[in-house]
Design a protein around this motif. Structure first.
Motif, PDB file in Angstrom:
ATOM      1  N   GLY A  76      58.418  36.784 -42.488  1.00  0.00           N
ATOM      2  CA  GLY A  76      58.436  35.995 -41.265  1.00  0.00           C
ATOM      3  C   GLY A  76      59.366  34.805 -41.325  1.00  0.00           C
ATOM      4  N   THR A  77      60.304  34.802 -42.272  1.00  0.00           N
ATOM      5  CA  THR A  77      61.211  33.669 -42.447  1.00  0.00           C
ATOM      6  C   THR A  77      62.024  33.388 -41.191  1.00  0.00           C
ATOM      7  N   THR A  78      62.625  34.418 -40.611  1.00  0.00           N
ATOM      8  CA  THR A  78      63.494  34.228 -39.450  1.00  0.00           C
ATOM      9  C   THR A  78      62.716  33.653 -38.276  1.00  0.00           C
ATOM     10  N   TRP A  79      61.531  34.170 -38.060  1.00  0.00           N
ATOM     11  CA  TRP A  79      60.686  33.687 -36.966  1.00  0.00           C
ATOM     12  C   TRP A  79      60.275  32.234 -37.208  1.00  0.00           C
ATOM     13  N   LEU A  80      59.888  31.911 -38.440  1.00  0.00           N
ATOM     14  CA  LEU A  80      59.487  30.549 -38.756  1.00  0.00           C
ATOM     15  C   LEU A  80      60.662  29.586 -38.579  1.00  0.00           C
ATOM     16  N   LYS A  81      61.860  30.018 -38.946  1.00  0.00           N
ATOM     17  CA  LYS A  81      63.038  29.179 -38.731  1.00  0.00           C
ATOM     18  C   LYS A  81      63.215  28.865 -37.252  1.00  0.00           C
ATOM     19  N   ALA A  82      63.124  29.892 -36.423  1.00  0.00           N
ATOM     20  CA  ALA A  82      63.314  29.701 -34.990  1.00  0.00           C
ATOM     21  C   ALA A  82      62.244  28.779 -34.408  1.00  0.00           C
ATOM     22  N   LEU A  83      60.992  29.029 -34.743  1.00  0.00           N
ATOM     23  CA  LEU A  83      59.897  28.214 -34.219  1.00  0.00           C
ATOM     24  C   LEU A  83      60.024  26.760 -34.670  1.00  0.00           C
ATOM     25  N   SER A  84      60.359  26.553 -35.925  1.00  0.00           N
ATOM     26  CA  SER A  84      60.459  25.193 -36.453  1.00  0.00           C
ATOM     27  C   SER A  84      61.626  24.443 -35.826  1.00  0.00           C
ATOM     28  N   PHE A  85      62.766  25.123 -35.702  1.00  0.00           N
ATOM     29  CA  PHE A  85      63.924  24.471 -35.096  1.00  0.00           C
ATOM     30  C   PHE A  85      63.644  24.124 -33.637  1.00  0.00           C
ATOM     31  N   ALA A  86      63.089  25.082 -32.891  1.00  0.00           N
ATOM     32  CA  ALA A  86      62.807  24.838 -31.479  1.00  0.00           C
ATOM     33  C   ALA A  86      61.800  23.706 -31.301  1.00  0.00           C
ATOM     34  N   THR A  87      60.848  23.616 -32.199  1.00  0.00           N
ATOM     35  CA  THR A  87      59.816  22.575 -32.119  1.00  0.00           C
ATOM     36  C   THR A  87      60.374  21.207 -32.465  1.00  0.00           C
ATOM     37  N   MET A  88      61.099  21.113 -33.565  1.00  0.00           N
ATOM     38  CA  MET A  88      61.598  19.818 -34.025  1.00  0.00           C
ATOM     39  C   MET A  88      62.735  19.282 -33.153  1.00  0.00           C
ATOM     40  N   ALA A  89      63.554  20.169 -32.620  1.00  0.00           N
ATOM     41  CA  ALA A  89      64.746  19.746 -31.883  1.00  0.00           C
ATOM     42  C   ALA A  89      64.545  19.760 -30.372  1.00  0.00           C
ATOM     43  N   ARG A  90      63.302  19.813 -29.909  1.00  0.00           N
ATOM     44  CA  ARG A  90      63.072  20.012 -28.478  1.00  0.00           C
ATOM     45  C   ARG A  90      63.533  18.852 -27.598  1.00  0.00           C
ATOM     46  N   ALA A  91      63.637  17.628 -28.168  1.00  0.00           N
ATOM     47  CA  ALA A  91      64.118  16.509 -27.367  1.00  0.00           C
ATOM     48  C   ALA A  91      65.595  16.687 -27.021  1.00  0.00           C
ATOM     49  N   ALA A  92      66.374  17.170 -27.986  1.00  0.00           N
ATOM     50  CA  ALA A  92      67.803  17.398 -27.757  1.00  0.00           C
ATOM     51  C   ALA A  92      68.062  18.746 -27.106  1.00  0.00           C
ATOM     52  N   TYR A  93      67.238  19.738 -27.447  1.00  0.00           N
ATOM     53  CA  TYR A  93      67.427  21.095 -26.943  1.00  0.00           C
ATOM     54  C   TYR A  93      66.112  21.600 -26.347  1.00  0.00           C
ATOM     55  N   PRO A  94      65.822  21.296 -25.096  1.00  0.00           N
ATOM     56  CA  PRO A  94      64.584  21.789 -24.473  1.00  0.00           C
ATOM     57  C   PRO A  94      64.512  23.308 -24.555  1.00  0.00           C
ATOM     58  N   PRO A  95      63.367  23.849 -24.969  1.00  0.00           N
ATOM     59  CA  PRO A  95      63.278  25.307 -25.191  1.00  0.00           C
ATOM     60  C   PRO A  95      63.477  26.153 -23.942  1.00  0.00           C
ATOM     61  N   GLY A  96      63.359  25.545 -22.776  1.00  0.00           N
ATOM     62  CA  GLY A  96      63.551  26.314 -21.550  1.00  0.00           C
ATOM     63  C   GLY A  96      64.986  26.344 -21.067  1.00  0.00           C
ATOM     64  N   ASP A  97      65.880  25.614 -21.741  1.00  0.00           N
ATOM     65  CA  ASP A  97      67.281  25.566 -21.322  1.00  0.00           C
ATOM     66  C   ASP A  97      67.995  26.882 -21.576  1.00  0.00           C
ATOM     67  N   GLY A  98      68.853  27.238 -20.659  1.00  0.00           N
ATOM     68  CA  GLY A  98      69.588  28.487 -20.796  1.00  0.00           C
ATOM     69  C   GLY A  98      70.696  28.441 -21.821  1.00  0.00           C
ATOM     70  N   ASP A  99      71.049  27.240 -22.290  1.00  0.00           N
ATOM     71  CA  ASP A  99      72.110  27.129 -23.300  1.00  0.00           C
ATOM     72  C   ASP A  99      71.551  26.696 -24.646  1.00  0.00           C
ATOM     73  N   HIS A 100      70.298  26.980 -24.898  1.00  0.00           N
ATOM     74  CA  HIS A 100      69.679  26.606 -26.173  1.00  0.00           C
ATOM     75  C   HIS A 100      70.426  27.252 -27.334  1.00  0.00           C
ATOM     76  N   PRO A 101      70.591  26.537 -28.443  1.00  0.00           N
ATOM     77  CA  PRO A 101      71.306  27.101 -29.597  1.00  0.00           C
ATOM     78  C   PRO A 101      70.754  28.448 -30.057  1.00  0.00           C
ATOM     79  N   LEU A 102      69.445  28.660 -29.950  1.00  0.00           N
ATOM     80  CA  LEU A 102      68.868  29.923 -30.412  1.00  0.00           C
ATOM     81  C   LEU A 102      69.242  31.101 -29.517  1.00  0.00           C
ATOM     82  N   LEU A 103      69.839  30.825 -28.362  1.00  0.00           N
ATOM     83  CA  LEU A 103      70.310  31.901 -27.497  1.00  0.00           C
ATOM     84  C   LEU A 103      71.745  32.305 -27.827  1.00  0.00           C
TER      85      LEU A 103
END
Length: 331
Positions: free
Chosen positions: A87-114
Motif C-alpha cells: 500500500g506504499t503508493t496509496w499511502l504516499k498519495a493520501l499523505s501528500f494530499a492531506t499534508m499539502a491541502r492548503a496549497a493544493y486543495p484535493p478538489g482542484d482539477g490541476d492537483h499534482p496527483l492528477l
C-alpha cells in the motif's frame, strides 16, 4: 498554490518532489562492505544481500548504508515506511494530499496527483542515497515527506530516536503482500529466460528471503515502536484502510499535525482526498504508464494463487513469529 520551486524564501512543503530543485552527485561507495555480505539470487539477474538480518535488493544496499550514515532529519520530517507492495503508493498519495491541502486543495482539477505519479511527489530515500543524489532532499522545503522500505532496525539512529520526525507505517496481510509482489515481478519481467515461479517466491518467503524480508521482522520493528511512542509512529493496516478510508484519513491528518476541522469535514474534505487518491483514479492518470504499482488493490487475492496447504503453512510461520507481540494480522 505553492510558490515556484527556486523561491525558497516562501516555499512551504510538502511539494511534489519532481517539481523540486535537482542536483546530481552520483557516487560509488561501500564496495568492500557489500562484497562481504551474504548474497542470494532469487530470480534471473536479481541479487539480494543480507545486511543486519534484512534481505535487500543489491541495487538498494549502497543507499541503505548511506542513508544510515548520512541522513540528517529535520524536526518536522515525515517518513512513510512499509514493506514493498503493502500500500506504499496509496499511502504516499493520501499523505501528500492531506499534508499539502492548503496549497493544493484535493478538489482542484490541476492537483499534482492528477499529473504526477505519487512516487514523483514523495521520494524513496533508499533510491536517492543509492544514486548519490541525497542532496536533492536538501532542496525540499519543510515539512519534507519521504518514504523508505527499510526495517526499523536499519533506520538512521537520528530518525529512530528523533523526538520530532514522525513515521507512518503501513503493513498488509502477508499472503496478499506476496501475491502483489509476484504481480510486480511478472509485470516488470524481461525476456531474460527467467523461470522464477510463484512457488519459488513462496519458498523464499517462508525462509524470509524476499525483498526487504523477512516480513515478520519488518512488521515487528515498527509495531512495538508504535506502541511505545504512538505520537511518533502511526501503525496502519492496509485492509483497515480499504474498509474505512475516511476514518483512516482523519486519523492520518490528526497524527501528521494537520487535523481536519469541522468546517473542512462539512465541506467534504475527507471524501475529496479519498476520491483523489482512489486506486482507480490514480491508475487512470497519464502519470501511471507502469500499472504494476497497482495490481488489484484488494484484500484476499492470495486465494487465487495459493493452495490451502500453502496458506496454512505460511500462516503458521507468521503466527509463530508474531507470537507474544500482541499483533494479529487477519487473513
Amino acid at each position: 498554490m505553492a510558490a515556484t520551486p527556486g523561491s525558497s524564501s516562501c516555499l512551504v512543503g510538502p511539494v511534489p518532489f519532481k517539481d523540486s530543485i535537482r542536483s546530481f552527485a552520483p557516487a560509488e561507495e561501500y564496495a568492500d562492505i557489500i562484497t562481504d555480505m551474504p548474497a542470494i539470487t532469487v530470480r534471473a539477474g536479481h541479487l539480494m544481500r543480507q545486511w543486519q538480518g534484512a534481505w535487500l535488493p543489491h541495487r538498494r544496499v549502497p543507499g541503505v548504508l548511506s542513508f544510515q550514515r548520512r541522513f540528517t532529519p529535520r524536526p518536522d520530517d515525515v517518513l512513510l515506511a512499509s514493506p514493498p507492495k503493502c500500500g506504499t503508493t496509496w499511502l504516499k498519495a493520501l499523505s501528500f494530499a492531506t499534508m499539502a491541502r492548503a496549497a493544493y486543495p484535493p478538489g482542484d482539477g490541476d492537483h499534482p496527483l492528477l499529473r504526477l505519479n505519487p512516487h514523483d511527489c514523495v521520494p524513496l530515500v533508499d533510491s536517492l542515497f543509492s544514486a548519490g543524489q541525497e542532496t536533492k532532499l536538501d532542496a525540499l522545503p519543510s515539512p519534507r515527506l519521504m518514504n523508505t522500505h527499510v526495517h526499523h532496525s536499519l533506520l538512521p539512529p537520528s530518525v529512530a530516536h528523533s523526538p520530532g520526525c514522525k513515521i507512518v507505517y503501513v503493513c498488509r496481510e502477508p499472503k496478499d503482500m506476496l501475491v502483489s509482489l509476484w504481480h510486480f515481478y511478472k509485470s516488470s519481467e524481461t525476456t531474460d529466460g527467467s523461470t522464477y515461479t510463484f512457488s519459488d517466491l513462496f519458498e523464499n518467503a517462508c525462509e524470509g528471503k524476499h525483498s526487504n524480508g523477512p516480513i515478520w521482522d519488518h512488521i515487528l520493528g515498527y509495531w512495538p515502536a508504535s506502541q511505545a511512542t504512538p505520537g511518533r509512529v502511526l501503525f496502519l493496516r492496509y485492509e483497515e484502510m480499504l474498509r474505512d478510508p475516511i476514518d483512516n484519513v482523519r486519523e492520518l491528518a490528526r497524527f501528521l499535525g494537520v487535523p481536519s476541522t469541522v468546517t473542512e469535514e462539512a465541506a467534504g474534505l475527507l471524501e475529496d482526498i479519498v476520491k483523489l487518491c482512489n486506486i482507480e483514479t490514480l491508475r487512470a492518470s497519464p502519470a501511471f504508464p507502469h500499472t504494476s504499482f497497482f495490481a488489484k488493490g484488494v484484500a484476499g487475492d492470495w486465494v487465487n494463487h495459493m493452495t490451502p496447504e500453502m496458506a496454512q503453512r505460511f500462516n503458521a510461520i507468521v503466527e509463530e513469529k508474531l507470537h507474544g507481540s500482541g499483533l494479529f494480522l487477519k487473513s
